[in-house]
Write an enzyme that holds these catalytic residues in place. Structure first.
Site, short mmCIF file in Angstrom:
data_model
loop_
_atom_site.label_atom_id
_atom_site.label_comp_id
_atom_site.label_asym_id
_atom_site.label_seq_id
_atom_site.Cartn_x
_atom_site.Cartn_y
_atom_site.Cartn_z
N ALA A 208 0.74 -1.21 -0.10
CA ALA A 208 -0.10 0.05 0.11
C ALA A 208 0.82 1.25 -0.08
O ALA A 208 1.95 1.19 0.79
CB ALA A 208 -0.84 0.01 1.13
N VAL B 146 0.01 -0.48 -4.15
CA VAL B 146 1.12 -0.93 -5.15
C VAL B 146 1.20 -2.20 -5.62
O VAL B 146 0.99 -3.14 -4.84
CB VAL B 146 2.50 -0.59 -4.49
CG1 VAL B 146 3.75 -0.93 -5.15
CG2 VAL B 146 2.54 0.97 -3.70
N ASP C 239 14.63 12.92 2.70
CA ASP C 239 13.93 11.76 3.44
C ASP C 239 14.73 10.41 3.01
O ASP C 239 14.28 9.49 2.85
CB ASP C 239 12.39 11.38 2.98
CG ASP C 239 11.81 10.49 4.13
OD1 ASP C 239 10.80 9.71 3.74
OD2 ASP C 239 12.45 10.33 5.26
#
Length: 925
Positions: free
Chosen positions: A620, A626, A737
């Protein structure tokens, strides 16, 4: 670095305090038979023996090695748990070498098994619970370090094991023999506690360890007497070995108190000393001219006649008022005087001496002098003169004056006595006349002005003549004429012009002051032709002004029309600035596009829906599922792909944010950056197609393959990540990130940087908590540089910090950075210059590279190009990767090395953390 800063850092050092062990059961203390339960009766046998100190004890022996299929059990009495969650068992035993026993079958053993059984009461019997592994819980198989033969006796082995978590009222220990010839000399059951300790002037209570060997139990502290909190909360972590680690928060001694007894107490300053501020500093002797008669003084009061200014620090000496200035001299010039003097003999111990000038007018017939009128001007000023010179003007002629020159300093206002001063007396000479009161206009013609005025109120002698000064308004150049009386006719002036006029009087003493400036205008000529000629400049000026206004309006209109006509062209040309120099491609933020479809179509290829086949859901994402699927495009072979879907019911903003990641990925082309195949924006749902990475996210892949890769393979993975980040950095793209969870691994162990643009929407309820900054947005604290957390300064240097954390994740096979510390504790620890220790078996050169990535000053961190070069050198020189820290050798805290790999790394990480915090200073970069 100042001494106060060093003392602040030392306040975080932990005292060396050994863990406390409390015994629950010790067979060596038995004075009678133990009478433990055995099964069968022909197995274990209780006998008297001696321990390694030759003290008589009760032991159990078994030696049925000549008989096959042995299964002999021995169970202790019920052991109350006393509320602890994890216990340790210390076993002393001896085992005979099977090779030294003749004619024995192949079933001879040199090991035995340790079990435990929990119960809420002492309810076990000779037959219950059943003598087998379930319901008994196996702790470990115990093997000796040394076994003995007939020629070698007395070889005693000592082993320590732990188990937990415990939840019932108590438990039994059980020992299973499967065919050994051995003696159980003693068994001791105990648990560990972190002892009461004082760290950073805070007292932390005795705390039992947690349920797991890797547990960190938080203890809350309180400041010692006469100490105050500097930062909160006050916390220490008690680890599984009963040792304190990672202090959070601190206290410090109050004003008037100093550290004592190795920084565990705050004792009052003795009489005659003081400490003005809270902190680590020691008490100091009272400054000069002050004294403290009582203990615990934060300031030493001044002695009589001495003072401190309001701006003086408490540790400043007390001072007094200055003596009088010396050598005052005067120089009189008619009605003005210049005064000069030298500095006082005694400044009172201060450097801020200034001077006051007091003017007094004295009557001719004698009597007391009075303060001068306000019209007497003293320059540069009357009070607070830093220089030793002043001038007094506008004095009356032939008048006696007395001037007092006072010396004052910063404490003069504190004194009850008047400032000391020096006096000088002078008498003025002839004075100039005072100013002409006012000027009147009697008549104005086209070329003349007729003026009159009153004489000065104080002529100070016979008026010899008057001077009239005039000039056109707005023109600095002036003319003067002289008049013998108090009126005059000024001729030769321009017609219709405004003039500024001033008048002053003159005596033998000189000119007086000018009158206040007044404006008078001449008349215009009556000839029409001349009138038009005279007014022509005004007409031209007005026309010019109108023309300027019209011209400005035309320019504004042209600019507005140009903006409307070429706005889209300018915006488009800005977006096409992808090359700042030949071959240097620059990343373009898709959020600068007004229409997200324009960005995604410029950087991503649209794929026909017939080319895509979805096979299965594999996860997900932020905006939907996904999937794994197949992509078959005309003229190209079929490939496996990953497919991100945009869930139904999306908003327009969600669609824009979803496609933004494709707009970003589409700009990148590097073997270590995830590759975008294309997008499907005309289908439902909207899809993003990327290359498929068989092994998924790097962090979970490493955890699943703990210990299966060599150091060289791990460094190769890091080299790939660094190469991808170098490419992104060269394109001026900041990831924000970078973490192992956002790096994907394919079947060939090639690592590729992924997750572009979506990190700004991290979920607060995800498994990786984030910190919400004051400027908005979510920040993954454990991976983010300090300047990015505090000031939202995201740069390639902050990505380098994150790469250092990724290096630590990779070398620890997916261990969670900073373990189970809270985000706030992580921020506090990093701010206190704590850095993560090297993972188990981590080469020293790699940990050094991590520390360089974690420099607090971002400009000192290496660039990604330097990191790639360093990793390439390490891969070429494999010998440099064999030097590791030796803190992990030997038995892990007496656990025998039998814990799972991730627990061993956690234990080692905590041991390194403890060692760093017990050194002179934390690891600093």
């Amino acid at each position: 670095m100042t001494m106060d800063h060093l003392l602040f850092l030392y306040s975080f050092l932990l005292p060396v305090v050994l863990a406390v062990e409390e015994t629950l059961m010790d067979s060596r203390l038995a004075t009678t038979e133990l009478a433990w339960t055995t099964y069968p009766e022909s197995g274990w046998e209780e006998v008297s023996g001696y321990d390694d100190s030759m003290n008589p004890i009760r032991t159990y022996q078994v030696c049925n090695v000549l008989e096959p299929n042995q299964n002999n059990w021995l169970r202790t009495d019920f052991i109350p748990r006393q509320g602890v969650l994890r216990v340790y068992v210390e076993l002393k035993f001896s085992v005979r070498d099977c090779a030294s026993i003749p004619n024995i079958p192949g079933s001879c053993k040199e090991t035995f098994n340790l079990f435990y059984y929990e119960s809420d009461s002492d309810a076990a019997t000779a037959t219950s619970p059943a003598w087998r592994e379930n319901p008994y819980v196996k702790v470990d198989t115990i093997a000796p370090d040394e076994s003995f033969s007939l020629l070698e006796t007395g070889l005693v082995n000592t082993k320590v094991r732990s188990f937990g978590p415990l939840s019932k009222a108590g438990f039994y220990l059980a020992f299973q023999d499967l065919g050994a010839c051995m003696s159980l000399i003693s068994a001791r059951v105990f648990f560990k506690k972190c002892p009461t300790t004082i760290a950073s002037f805070a007292v932390f209570p005795e705390t039992a360890t947690g349920a797991e060997a890797t547990s960190l139990v938080i203890a809350t502290g309180t400041c010692v007497s006469n100490a105050v909190e500097v930062s909160v909360p006050l916390k220490l972590y008690c680890n599984g070995d009963g040792e304190w680690m990672v202090p959070v928060g601190s206290c410090t001694c109050m004003a008037g108190f100093e550290p004592a007894k190795r920084d565990t107490q705050c004792q009052p300053c003795s009489p005659g000393s003081f400490k003005s501020n809270q902190g680590q500093g020691s008490c100091s002797p009272c400054p000069p001219n002050s004294r403290a008669s009582s203990p615990a003084s934060g300031v030493c009061p001044c002695q009589s006649g001495f003072y401190r200014a309001d701006t003086d620090l408490p540790d400043s000496p007390c001072t007094t008022t200055p003596s009088a200035p010396l050598n005052v001299i005067s120089s009189v010039n008619e009605t003005s005087v210049v005064l000069e003097w030298t500095e006082p003999r005694d400044s009172g111990g201060r450097q801020d001496v200034v001077y006051n000038v007091v003017c007094k007018k004295c009557p001719h017939g004698g009597g007391a002098c009075a303060r001068c009128d306000d019209n007497v001007e003293v320059s540069p000023r009357r009070l607070g003169l830093p220089e030793r010179r002043a001038a007094a003007r506008n004095l009356q002629a032939h008048t006696r004056y007395s001037f007092e020159i006072q010396a004052v300093n910063g404490v003069s206002a504190k004194s009850l006595t008047a400032p000391r001063y020096a006096t000088v007396n002078i008498t003025t000479n002839q004075a100039v006349p005072s100013a002409v009161p006012t000027v009147h206009l009697l008549k104005a013609t086209a070329g003349t002005l007729t003026l009159s005025w009153l004489p000065p109120s104080k002529p100070n002698g016979v008026i010899l003549d008057y001077e009239i000064k005039y000039n056109e308004r707005g023109i600095a150049f002036s003319h003067t004429v002289t008049a013998q009386h108090s009126s005059a006719r000024v001729e030769g002036l321009k017609k219709g012009t405004v003039y500024v006029v001033q008048v002053r009087a003159r005596t033998v003493a000189g000119y007086g002051r000018y009158s206040s400036p007044l404006e008078f205008s001449t008349n215009l000529h009556d000839d029409p032709e001349r009138s038009v000629q005279d007014q022509l400049p005004l007409i031209i000026g007005s026309g010019s002004a109108g023309f300027v206004v019209i011209l400005a309006l035309i320019v504004i209109a042209v600019i507005c029309l140009r903006r409307q006509r070429t706005g889209s062209e300018l915006e488009y040309s800005e977006k096409l600035q992808q090359y700042v120099s030949p071959g240097a491609k620059v990343y373009i933020d898709p959020f600068t596009y007004e229409d997200p479809n324009e960005a995604v179509h410029e950087f991503a290829r649209e794929i026909d829906i017939s080319c895509v086949k979805i096979e299965e859901v594999i996860g997900a994402g932020e905006f939907g599922e996904v999937c794994r699927g197949r992509l078959k495009q005309p003229g190209r072979r079929e490939v496996t792909v990953a497919i991100k879907t945009l869930k139904a019911g999306y908003t327009e903003r969600q669609r824009r944010d979803f496609l933004a990641e494709a707009s970003i990925m589409g700009q990148f082309d590097h073997p270590n950056v995830i590759h975008l195949e294309g997008v499907l924006t005309r289908s439902c749902p909207v899809l993003i197609i990327t290359e498929f990475m068989e092994n998924g996210a790097l962090d979970s892949f490493l955890r699943l393959n703990d210990g299966r890769f060599t150091v060289t393979q791990l460094v190769g993975m890091l080299r790939g990540i660094a190469a991808g980040m170098k490419y992104l950095s060269d394109m001026n793209y900041v990831h924000r990130d970078l973490a192992a969870r956002n790096v994907l691994v394919n079947c060939n162990l090639v690592c590729k940087v992924s997750d572009f643009g979506l990190s700004r929407f991290l979920d607060e309820n995800s498994s990786d908590p984030t910190y919400t900054s004051s400027l908005g947005g979510k920040i993954p604290i454990r991976w983010t540089a300090p300047e990015a957390i505090a000031f939202r300064k995201f740069t390639s240097a902050s990505d380098v910090w994150s790469f250092g954390i990724v290096m630590w994740e990779v070398m620890s096979f997916g261990e969670r950075p900073y373990w189970d510390m809270s985000n706030q504790d992580v921020m506090n620890a990093v701010e206190q210059d704590y850095r993560l220790p090297p993972p188990m078996d981590c080469p020293a050169v790699l940990h050094q590279l991590m520390l360089e990535c974690w420099f607090k000053e971002r400009n000192m961190r290496p660039r990604f190009s330097q990191i790639v070069s360093t990793l390439d050198k390490l891969l070429r020189n494999a010998a440099s990767l064999k030097v590791v820290n030796d803190s992990h050798s030997g038995d892990l805290y007496g656990m025998g090395g039998t814990l799972p790999g991730h627990q061993r790394k956690s234990l080692d990480g905590m041991q390194d953390m403890r060692q760093q915090m017990s050194q002179t200073l934390p690891i600093r970069v």
